[in-house]
Design a protein around this motif. Sequence first.
Motif, PDB file in Angstrom:
ATOM      1  N   PHE A 180      39.573   2.020  38.334  1.00 17.18           N
ATOM      2  CA  PHE A 180      39.862   2.894  38.737  1.00 17.18           C
ATOM      3  C   PHE A 180      39.590   4.390  38.450  1.00 17.18           C
ATOM      4  CE2 PHE A 180      44.380   0.326  39.332  1.00 17.18           C
ATOM      5  CZ  PHE A 180      43.665  -0.056  40.678  1.00 17.18           C
TER       6      PHE A 180
ATOM      7  N   GLN B 268      45.959  11.324  43.861  1.00 19.67           N
ATOM      8  CA  GLN B 268      47.293  11.466  42.642  1.00 19.67           C
ATOM      9  C   GLN B 268      47.723  10.189  42.317  1.00 19.67           C
ATOM     10  OE1 GLN B 268      48.388  14.784  41.723  1.00 19.67           O
ATOM     11  NE2 GLN B 268      46.591  15.085  42.666  1.00 19.67           N
ATOM     12  N   CYS B 269      48.233   9.376  43.062  1.00 18.83           N
ATOM     13  CA  CYS B 269      48.844   7.977  42.451  1.00 18.83           C
ATOM     14  C   CYS B 269      47.940   7.292  41.496  1.00 18.83           C
ATOM     15  CB  CYS B 269      48.272   7.100  44.140  1.00 18.83           C
ATOM     16  SG  CYS B 269      49.451   5.089  43.901  1.00 18.83           S
ATOM     17  N   ILE B 270      46.178   7.067  41.501  1.00 17.02           N
ATOM     18  CA  ILE B 270      45.430   6.786  41.067  1.00 17.02           C
ATOM     19  C   ILE B 270      45.636   7.289  39.357  1.00 17.02           C
ATOM     20  CG2 ILE B 270      43.192   5.643  40.276  1.00 17.02           C
ATOM     21  CD1 ILE B 270      42.535   5.744  43.120  1.00 17.02           C
ATOM     22  N   LYS B 271      45.388   8.249  39.503  1.00 17.21           N
ATOM     23  CA  LYS B 271      45.939   9.275  38.365  1.00 17.21           C
ATOM     24  C   LYS B 271      47.476   8.867  37.674  1.00 17.21           C
ATOM     25  CE  LYS B 271      46.574  14.310  37.428  1.00 17.21           C
ATOM     26  NZ  LYS B 271      47.008  15.616  37.456  1.00 17.21           N
ATOM     27  N   TYR B 272      48.533   8.496  38.289  1.00 14.65           N
ATOM     28  CA  TYR B 272      49.469   8.737  37.874  1.00 14.65           C
ATOM     29  C   TYR B 272      49.454   6.845  36.722  1.00 14.65           C
ATOM     30  CZ  TYR B 272      51.477  12.990  38.198  1.00 14.65           C
ATOM     31  OH  TYR B 272      50.821  14.139  38.679  1.00 14.65           O
ATOM     32  N   VAL B 273      48.812   5.833  37.789  1.00 13.33           N
ATOM     33  CA  VAL B 273      48.615   5.165  37.585  1.00 13.33           C
ATOM     34  C   VAL B 273      47.905   4.659  36.118  1.00 13.33           C
ATOM     35  CG1 VAL B 273      47.793   2.215  38.179  1.00 13.33           C
ATOM     36  CG2 VAL B 273      49.249   3.563  39.807  1.00 13.33           C
TER      37      VAL B 273
ATOM     38  N   ASN C 160      46.678  11.951  48.487  1.00 15.12           N
ATOM     39  CA  ASN C 160      47.889  11.743  47.675  1.00 15.12           C
ATOM     40  C   ASN C 160      47.828  10.443  46.817  1.00 15.12           C
ATOM     41  OD1 ASN C 160      49.327  13.193  48.588  1.00 15.12           O
ATOM     42  ND2 ASN C 160      49.630  11.968  51.044  1.00 15.12           N
ATOM     43  N   GLY C 161      46.183   9.810  48.007  1.00 16.43           N
ATOM     44  CA  GLY C 161      45.686   7.891  47.130  1.00 16.43           C
ATOM     45  C   GLY C 161      45.467   9.079  44.968  1.00 16.43           C
TER      46      GLY C 161
END
Length: 260
Positions: A245, A5-10, A2-3
Motif C-alpha cells: 500500500f 484516497q481510500c488507500i491513503k486513509y487505510v 478515489n482509489g
Amino acid sequence: MNGMQCIKYVMFVFNFLFWLAGTGVLAVGLWLRFDSRTKPLFEGVDSPSVFFTVGQSGLCAPDVSEDPSQRPARSLRVFVSAPPSSGKQGVYLLIAAGGLMMVVGFLGCCGAIKESPCMLGLFFIFLLIIFAAEVAAGIWGLSNRDKVIEEVTEFYKQTFDNYKNTKQEALKETLRLIHFGLDCCGPTGSLFDAAKDICPKQEGLAILVTTSCPKAIDEVFNNKLHIIGGVGIGIGVIMIFGMIFSMMLCCAIKRSREFV
C-alpha cells in the motif's frame, strides 16, 4: 483518485494503530525497567541473562487466593539475551522495539496524510527491515528451539534457587508471574513446592498433581508452537500489505504531481 484516497486513509488508520501499539510496548518496557518490584532485576552485575513477561492482563502478579478455574488464560513472552554480561538486554530490546514501532507508525501516518513520498519511502524501508528481522528471528527460533528451552529452564531454576537463598522481592515477583502465567509450581512440582505462597493455590487432590515449571515451559514451546507461528505469519502478512500500500500510494502521488 478515489482509489488513492481510500488507500491513503487505510494507511493512516493502520499506522495510527501501529503507533498506538508501539506506545504500549514502550510503556511496558519502561514500566518493567523502572518499577520498584522489577527494577532490581536489571541492576548490578548479577542481573539475569533471560527476561520474561507473563500475563494478558498486565504484569502484576495475581492474587494467590484466586480460584485457578476463574483465572483468565495468560500468555508467556520470552526474551532471551546472549551471555550473562549482557543480562539487561531483554527489557532494552522491548523499549527499542516500542520506539521503532512508534517511529514507523509516525512515518506512515504523516506520509499518508501529507502525501509525502519521502516519508512513505522511509516507512517502506523500516517495514522491510522489521519484516526481514522477523523472518530471521523465526528461522533462528525454530532451528534453536531446544537451546532456547534449555536456557529458559536454566534461568527459571537459577531464579528459584536465588530466591530461596536471598528472599529478594524482585525475584519473588518474577517467580509469581511465571508460576501463575504457566499454572505451575517449582522445579519439581512437589508437594513442598506447591505449599509456597508464590504458587497458584490448589485445593484437594489437585495439590498432589502440580505441574513442574520446567515441564510447563517445555509444553509452551512444543505444544503452542503452531500458535506462535500463526501469529508471526499473520503479522508478516500485515507488513507485506503495508509495504504494498505504501508503494502504491507513493506511485499514485508521483503520478498525480506529474499531471499538475
